[in-house]
Motif scaffolding. Structure first.
Motif, PDB file in Angstrom:
ATOM      1  N   ASN A 206      -3.613  -1.473  -8.413  1.00  0.00           N
ATOM      2  CA  ASN A 206      -4.393  -0.244  -8.491  1.00  0.00           C
ATOM      3  C   ASN A 206      -3.451   0.913  -8.824  1.00  0.00           C
ATOM      4  O   ASN A 206      -2.680   1.368  -7.993  1.00  0.00           O
ATOM      5  N   LEU A 207      -3.542   1.378 -10.073  1.00  0.00           N
ATOM      6  CA  LEU A 207      -2.723   2.479 -10.550  1.00  0.00           C
ATOM      7  C   LEU A 207      -3.597   3.670 -10.922  1.00  0.00           C
ATOM      8  O   LEU A 207      -3.173   4.554 -11.668  1.00  0.00           O
TER       9      LEU A 207
ATOM     10  N   LEU B   2      -1.004   1.495  -5.835  1.00  0.00           N
ATOM     11  CA  LEU B   2      -0.132   2.587  -6.243  1.00  0.00           C
ATOM     12  C   LEU B   2      -0.965   3.758  -6.754  1.00  0.00           C
ATOM     13  O   LEU B   2      -0.483   4.578  -7.531  1.00  0.00           O
ATOM     14  N   SER B   3      -2.187   3.837  -6.285  1.00  0.00           N
ATOM     15  CA  SER B   3      -3.091   4.888  -6.750  1.00  0.00           C
ATOM     16  C   SER B   3      -2.555   6.265  -6.400  1.00  0.00           C
ATOM     17  O   SER B   3      -1.998   6.485  -5.320  1.00  0.00           O
TER      18      SER B   3
ATOM     19  N   ARG C  85       0.860  -1.187   0.000  1.00  0.00           N
ATOM     20  CA  ARG C  85       0.000   0.000   0.000  1.00  0.00           C
ATOM     21  C   ARG C  85       0.896   1.237   0.000  1.00  0.00           C
ATOM     22  O   ARG C  85       1.399   1.651   1.035  1.00  0.00           O
ATOM     23  N   LEU C  86       1.098   1.797  -1.177  1.00  0.00           N
ATOM     24  CA  LEU C  86       1.997   2.924  -1.341  1.00  0.00           C
ATOM     25  C   LEU C  86       1.281   4.116  -1.965  1.00  0.00           C
ATOM     26  O   LEU C  86       1.923   5.000  -2.541  1.00  0.00           O
TER      27      LEU C  86
ATOM     28  N   ALA D 185      -5.328  -4.636 -14.336  1.00  0.00           N
ATOM     29  CA  ALA D 185      -4.796  -3.477 -13.618  1.00  0.00           C
ATOM     30  C   ALA D 185      -5.751  -2.295 -13.771  1.00  0.00           C
ATOM     31  O   ALA D 185      -6.368  -2.102 -14.816  1.00  0.00           O
ATOM     32  N   ASN D 186      -5.861  -1.511 -12.724  1.00  0.00           N
ATOM     33  CA  ASN D 186      -6.733  -0.340 -12.729  1.00  0.00           C
ATOM     34  C   ASN D 186      -5.904   0.892 -13.076  1.00  0.00           C
ATOM     35  O   ASN D 186      -5.156   1.409 -12.254  1.00  0.00           O
ATOM     36  N   LEU D 187      -6.070   1.365 -14.310  1.00  0.00           N
ATOM     37  CA  LEU D 187      -5.365   2.547 -14.783  1.00  0.00           C
ATOM     38  C   LEU D 187      -6.341   3.701 -15.003  1.00  0.00           C
ATOM     39  O   LEU D 187      -6.067   4.616 -15.780  1.00  0.00           O
ATOM     40  N   ARG D 188      -7.444   3.648 -14.309  1.00  0.00           N
ATOM     41  CA  ARG D 188      -8.448   4.706 -14.446  1.00  0.00           C
ATOM     42  C   ARG D 188      -7.832   6.073 -14.099  1.00  0.00           C
ATOM     43  O   ARG D 188      -7.187   6.238 -13.068  1.00  0.00           O
TER      44      ARG D 188
END
Length: 222
Positions: free
Chosen positions: A96-97, A77-78, A56-57, A115-118
């Motif tokens: 999570n990006l 990495l949101s 969790r970063l 991967a979440n690149l939203r």
């Protein structure tokens, strides 16, 4: 070891702007603290031996760090600053990006399955080949800079991808696999989708004006 590229704190500008207010000492201390934190982070990354699954970063400045061949499954990495980071051949499955700045980064060979690149910034980033299958299920809603300048997405493997709301005007998706993809409200004006697989794709609200759908498979698409 993962190469550590020190962030370049804008000390001179900060010191110059804050000197008149008597804050120069505080700014210098804060800059040193930031550098110390980055050194500690780099040592932590190295100690983890290339595995940061579930880390969790979120919201951190990780710009210019190296994550080549690392495992970051389910990592958060949101909203991170990941500009110019090296993620080549890294595993980012289910990571999570969302909202992250990946501009100028190297993602060649990276696994971005689901991967979440939203809302991510991808300007200048080198992504895996679209036909590689490394981006199936990826979420790109609101992301910027990911559509190639030549709009060539032929044979792209984007099964289950979420592209809702994206602007795909004039994009060549001939032979692409978009089965079960979310294409709601996508602008595909004048796009080429010949021989594309659109089985069970969600097309509600999509603009297909002038779209070439010759021999496309629209079975169960809605």
């Amino acid at each position: 070891q993962v190469p550590f590229v020190k962030a370049v704190p804008k000390r001179e500008k900060l010191l110059r702007d804050s000197k008149a207010a008597g804050l120069a000492g505080l700014v210098e201390t804060l800059c040193r603290l930031v550098d110390w934190w980055r050194v500690q982070l780099q040592e932590l990354l190295i100690r983890h031996g290339g595995v940061l699954d579930g880390a969790r970063l979120q919201g951190q400045d990780l710009s210019k760090l190296g994550f080549a061949r690392w495992s970051l499954r389910h990592a958060d990495l949101s909203n991170c600053n990941l500009a110019v980071c090296d993620f080549s051949s890294a595993v980012l499955t289910d990571a999570n990006l969302s909202g992250a700045d990946l501009s100028g980064g190297n993602l060649i060979g990276a696994t971005l399955t689901r991967a979440n690149l939203r809302d991510a910034k991808l300007e200048g980033a080198r992504l895996p080949p679209w036909s590689s299958g490394l981006m199936e299920g990826v979420q790109l809603t609101g992301a910027t800079g990911w559509v190639p300048a030549n709009k060539d997405l032929r044979n792209a493997k984007l099964t289950g991808a979420n592209l809702s709301g994206c602007d795909l005007t004039g994009v060549d998706l001939s032979g692409a696999d978009l089965s079960s993809a979310n294409l709601q409200n996508v602008n595909m004006t004048n796009a080429t989708l010949t021989h594309a697989n659109l089985r069970e794709a969600k097309l509600t609200g999509a603009d297909l004006t002038g779209c070439d759908l010759k021999d496309a498979d629209l079975s169960s698409a809605n």
